[in-house]
Structures are given as C-alpha cells and as structure tokens.
Design an enzyme around this catalytic site. Structure first.
Site, PDB file in Angstrom:
ATOM      1  N   LYS A 122      42.209  83.045  -2.701  1.00 13.79           N
ATOM      2  CA  LYS A 122      41.131  82.083  -2.937  1.00 13.79           C
ATOM      3  C   LYS A 122      40.034  82.711  -3.806  1.00 13.79           C
ATOM      4  CE  LYS A 122      42.664  78.528  -0.504  1.00 13.79           C
ATOM      5  NZ  LYS A 122      43.205  77.356  -1.235  1.00 13.79           N
ATOM      6  N   TYR A 160      45.296  85.888   2.249  1.00 17.75           N
ATOM      7  CA  TYR A 160      44.986  84.481   1.965  1.00 17.75           C
ATOM      8  C   TYR A 160      43.656  84.353   1.216  1.00 17.75           C
ATOM      9  CZ  TYR A 160      43.176  79.801   3.035  1.00 17.75           C
ATOM     10  OH  TYR A 160      42.610  78.554   2.952  1.00 17.75           O
ATOM     11  N   SER A 209      39.175  76.322  -2.756  1.00 15.49           N
ATOM     12  CA  SER A 209      39.020  77.710  -2.342  1.00 15.49           C
ATOM     13  C   SER A 209      38.849  77.718  -0.825  1.00 15.49           C
ATOM     14  CB  SER A 209      37.818  78.348  -3.040  1.00 15.49           C
ATOM     15  OG  SER A 209      37.661  79.691  -2.602  1.00 15.49           O
ATOM     16  N   SER A 210      38.047  78.632  -0.295  1.00 14.45           N
ATOM     17  CA  SER A 210      37.803  78.700   1.141  1.00 14.45           C
ATOM     18  C   SER A 210      36.512  79.464   1.404  1.00 14.45           C
ATOM     19  CB  SER A 210      38.956  79.426   1.837  1.00 14.45           C
ATOM     20  OG  SER A 210      38.619  79.690   3.192  1.00 14.45           O
TER      21      SER A 210
HETATM   22  P1  NAP Z   1      47.338  70.950   5.843  1.00 17.30           P
HETATM   23  O1  NAP Z   1      46.725  69.888   6.703  1.00 17.30           O
HETATM   24  O2  NAP Z   1      48.238  71.965   6.477  1.00 17.30           O
HETATM   25  O3  NAP Z   1      48.112  70.220   4.637  1.00 17.30           O
HETATM   26  C1  NAP Z   1      48.754  70.999   3.677  1.00 17.30           C
HETATM   27  C2  NAP Z   1      49.227  70.133   2.538  1.00 17.30           C
HETATM   28  O4  NAP Z   1      49.798  71.001   1.536  1.00 17.30           O
HETATM   29  C3  NAP Z   1      50.328  69.154   2.927  1.00 17.30           C
HETATM   30  O5  NAP Z   1      50.197  67.988   2.147  1.00 17.30           O
HETATM   31  C4  NAP Z   1      51.616  69.908   2.563  1.00 17.30           C
HETATM   32  O6  NAP Z   1      52.715  69.072   2.240  1.00 17.30           O
HETATM   33  C5  NAP Z   1      51.150  70.647   1.311  1.00 17.30           C
HETATM   34  N1  NAP Z   1      51.921  71.859   1.048  1.00 17.30           N
HETATM   35  C6  NAP Z   1      52.119  72.919   1.875  1.00 17.30           C
HETATM   36  N2  NAP Z   1      52.898  73.849   1.271  1.00 17.30           N
HETATM   37  C7  NAP Z   1      53.200  73.356   0.039  1.00 17.30           C
HETATM   38  C8  NAP Z   1      53.963  73.841  -1.048  1.00 17.30           C
HETATM   39  N3  NAP Z   1      54.610  75.021  -1.020  1.00 17.30           N
HETATM   40  N4  NAP Z   1      54.048  73.063  -2.151  1.00 17.30           N
HETATM   41  C9  NAP Z   1      53.414  71.880  -2.205  1.00 17.30           C
HETATM   42  N5  NAP Z   1      52.694  71.355  -1.212  1.00 17.30           N
HETATM   43  C10 NAP Z   1      52.580  72.101  -0.097  1.00 17.30           C
HETATM   44  O7  NAP Z   1      46.198  71.823   5.100  1.00 17.30           O
HETATM   45  P2  NAP Z   1      44.684  71.434   4.717  1.00 17.30           P
HETATM   46  O8  NAP Z   1      43.793  71.892   5.804  1.00 17.30           O
HETATM   47  O9  NAP Z   1      44.626  70.032   4.264  1.00 17.30           O
HETATM   48  O10 NAP Z   1      44.437  72.449   3.492  1.00 17.30           O
HETATM   49  C11 NAP Z   1      44.369  71.988   2.157  1.00 17.30           C
HETATM   50  C12 NAP Z   1      43.764  73.074   1.283  1.00 17.30           C
HETATM   51  O11 NAP Z   1      42.470  73.423   1.783  1.00 17.30           O
HETATM   52  C13 NAP Z   1      44.554  74.386   1.220  1.00 17.30           C
HETATM   53  O12 NAP Z   1      44.513  74.898  -0.092  1.00 17.30           O
HETATM   54  C14 NAP Z   1      43.785  75.307   2.154  1.00 17.30           C
HETATM   55  O13 NAP Z   1      43.962  76.654   1.796  1.00 17.30           O
HETATM   56  C15 NAP Z   1      42.364  74.821   1.935  1.00 17.30           C
HETATM   57  N6  NAP Z   1      41.442  75.117   3.037  1.00 17.30           N
HETATM   58  C16 NAP Z   1      41.645  74.598   4.280  1.00 17.30           C
HETATM   59  C17 NAP Z   1      40.751  74.906   5.296  1.00 17.30           C
HETATM   60  C18 NAP Z   1      40.904  74.377   6.695  1.00 17.30           C
HETATM   61  O14 NAP Z   1      40.217  74.906   7.596  1.00 17.30           O
HETATM   62  N7  NAP Z   1      41.730  73.379   6.935  1.00 17.30           N
HETATM   63  C19 NAP Z   1      39.631  75.729   5.024  1.00 17.30           C
HETATM   64  C20 NAP Z   1      39.453  76.234   3.746  1.00 17.30           C
HETATM   65  C21 NAP Z   1      40.374  75.906   2.757  1.00 17.30           C
HETATM   66  P3  NAP Z   1      53.744  68.532   3.410  1.00 17.30           P
HETATM   67  O15 NAP Z   1      52.942  67.564   4.239  1.00 17.30           O
HETATM   68  O16 NAP Z   1      54.857  67.863   2.682  1.00 17.30           O
HETATM   69  O17 NAP Z   1      54.161  69.739   4.175  1.00 17.30           O
END
Ligand code: NAP
Length: 252
Positions: A161, A157, A143-144
């Site tokens: 979540k 977004y 989630s977030s």
């Molecule tokens: P990230 O560094 O941008 O990595 C995104 C990952 O998701 C990559 O492995 C990417 O694959 C994959 N992906 C993107 N679009 C996709 C699709 N359509 N189908 C399958 N895979 C896909 O993001 P992150 O920060 O690790 O975020 C991971 C999760 O945490 C997400 O659900 C996000 O909403 C949540 N989140 C993140 C934050 C934050 O601040 N970073 C905060 C709260 C929640 P490729 O490498 O092949 O593109």
C-alpha cells in the site's frame, strides 16, 4: 456525475460494492469486476440497475497481469455493447486480499501474491486501461491506514500500500496534462469480509479499533463508498496526487 461510467475492481463485496452503489445513486453507470463470487457480483449489478443506471460485471484476477490485454479488450467491447461509449470516466483500483503475518513469518509465496494483487496488478491494469480512460477522468487507488501507522503483523501488506501511494503521485504527474486526477484513498479498519472479517466479527478487535479511533467506532463500508464518491464528484476536481485517509481518525 450523471451518465459517467466507472470501472471498480472488486465490486462484488465490501468497499467496492458500497462504492458502486454510492456512484449509482448519483447516476454513474458501473463496470464492476469480481474474482470468484460471480453470484454476489450479479446481485450487486441488480441493485445498481434498480437505481436506474446500467451495470456490467466482468471476471478479473488482478494478480494475473497476463490477462490484462484481454480484459482491456473486454472493457472496450462492453463500453460499445452496453453503454454506447468508447471511453470510461472513473477507475477505482479496489480489489484486494489481506494477510496477517510478522516480518519473521511472511513467506516468499505470500509476499509475491500480495505484490501481484496489490501493486503489480493495479500498476499494469491501469497502464492497459489508459487509452480507454476519458480525458478529464479520475483514478482512485485504495491504500490503507496501515501505510501510516504500523501495528505488528501487516508489514508485507502495508508495504504494497505504501508503494501504491508513491505510484499514485507519479501517475498523477503523468496524467495531469490529460486532465485526469489520481489519488490514493486510505481506509482505516472497516467492517467487511477482508482479512477473514476480523474487524467486523471479532468483538475484541472491533473494540480495540473503536478505542483507537477519534470517531469512537470501526468504519463501515458506506463510510468508504461515500468518501470515494466524494473524490469522484465535482468537489474533487482540483485534488490530485494526494493521499486521503478515511479512517475516522485512527491513531491521531
Ligand atoms: P473484501 O470485502 O474482502 O472484498 C474484496 C474484493 O476484492 C472482492 O470483490 C473480491 O472478489 C475481490 N478480489 C479479491 N482477490 C482478487 C483478485 N485476486 N483479483 C480480483 N479481485 C479480487 O475487501 P474490502 O474490505 O472491500 O477491501 C477492498 C480494498 O480496500 C482492498 O484493496 C483492501 O486492501 C483495502 N482496505 C480494506 C480495509 C478494511 O479494513 N476492510 C482497510 C484498508 C484498506 P470476489 O468477491 O469475487 O472474491
């Protein structure tokens, strides 16, 4: 956790990659997915295998539910071929994309894409994988913090979540009789590529996050990999249907 098998969506970068490495250090074999960055996924697989466990990376678009039956078959094949197993133990629904847009400016196309990737995708992917999850297994849905606090620009977004958190509770009810726990893990702002890497690369945003976080800094991928790994470990066995926030205390 030794010799368990985890499926992590979006394991090529960011939080999914960190989760894969944390679990691998505890002896968990990894099935990871990537969307477009196969090269980075294969690098993660090599790092996982260097820790002494097995890794297999599969391509998946979580926004395209028409492919989920085929993906479930790929998982079943991979379990037999690479892991000598019929079931896996942990599912981490992590893959995702960011969008910064006000309610007034969000387009229907953006909304539909977020809905497919962040809500419909995890919902039906999990449905298709249910026969392959071992009884006694664990599911963690990302989630977030934005589902709790509400700075302008994240309405669509964060609403997806919010839906993830509601679905998590219902799924936990359904899977309790199988001994499967289901929780949502809500990160705060973490320094990854997410949303164009703003939290990591924009000094003003990074300082703003730090100033509004009890621990006084933005989150790092390892903060989340460690939290997910904790939930999947022995200490998480009686935790289900919960929203756990790992934000270092954002907006408390
Ligand atoms: P990230 O560094 O941008 O990595 C995104 C990952 O998701 C990559 O492995 C990417 O694959 C994959 N992906 C993107 N679009 C996709 C699709 N359509 N189908 C399958 N895979 C896909 O993001 P992150 O920060 O690790 O975020 C991971 C999760 O945490 C997400 O659900 C996000 O909403 C949540 N989140 C993140 C934050 C934050 O601040 N970073 C905060 C709260 C929640 P490729 O490498 O092949 O593109």
């Amino acid at each position: 956790m030794s010799n368990k098998i985890a499926i992590i969506t979006g394991a090529s970068r960011g939080l999914g990659k960190s989760t894969a490495l944390h679990l691998a250090r505890q002896g968990v074999h990894i099935i990871g997915t990537y969307h477009s960055r196969e090269d980075e996924a294969l690098q993660v697989a090599a790092q996982v295998e260097a820790l002494g466990v097995k890794a297999k990376m599969l391509q998946l678009d979580v926004g395209d539910s028409s492919r989920f039956d085929a993906f479930a078959s790929q998982v079943a094949d991979a379990l037999g071929a690479y892991f000598n197993a019929e079931r896996f133990d942990f599912l981490v629904n992590n893959a995702g994309i960011g969008l910064y847009a006000s309610c007034a400016e969000t387009t229907e196309a953006q909304f539909d894409q977020l809905m497919k990737v962040h809500f419909k995708g995890p919902f039906f992917l999990t449905q298709k994988l249910l026969p392959l999850i071992a009884d006694g297994g664990r599911i963690v849905n990302l989630s977030s913090g934005l589902a709790r606090f509400s700075p302008v620009g994240y309405a669509a977004y964060a609403s997806m979540k919010g839906a993830i958190e509601v679905w998590t509770r219902y799924l936990a009810q359904e899977l309790g009789p199988r001994g499967i726990t289901v929780n949502s893990l809500a990160p705060g702002a973490i320094e990854t590529d997410f949303g164009g890497g703003t939290v990591r690369d924009n000094a003003d945003v990074n300082a703003w996050v730090a100033a509004n976080t009890a621990m006084g800094r933005a989150g790092l991928p390892d903060d989340i990999g460690a939290a997910i790994s904790m939930l999947l470990g022995e200490g998480g066995r009686w935790i289900t249907a919960q929203r756990i926030e790992a934000s270092g205390g954002m907006y408390v």
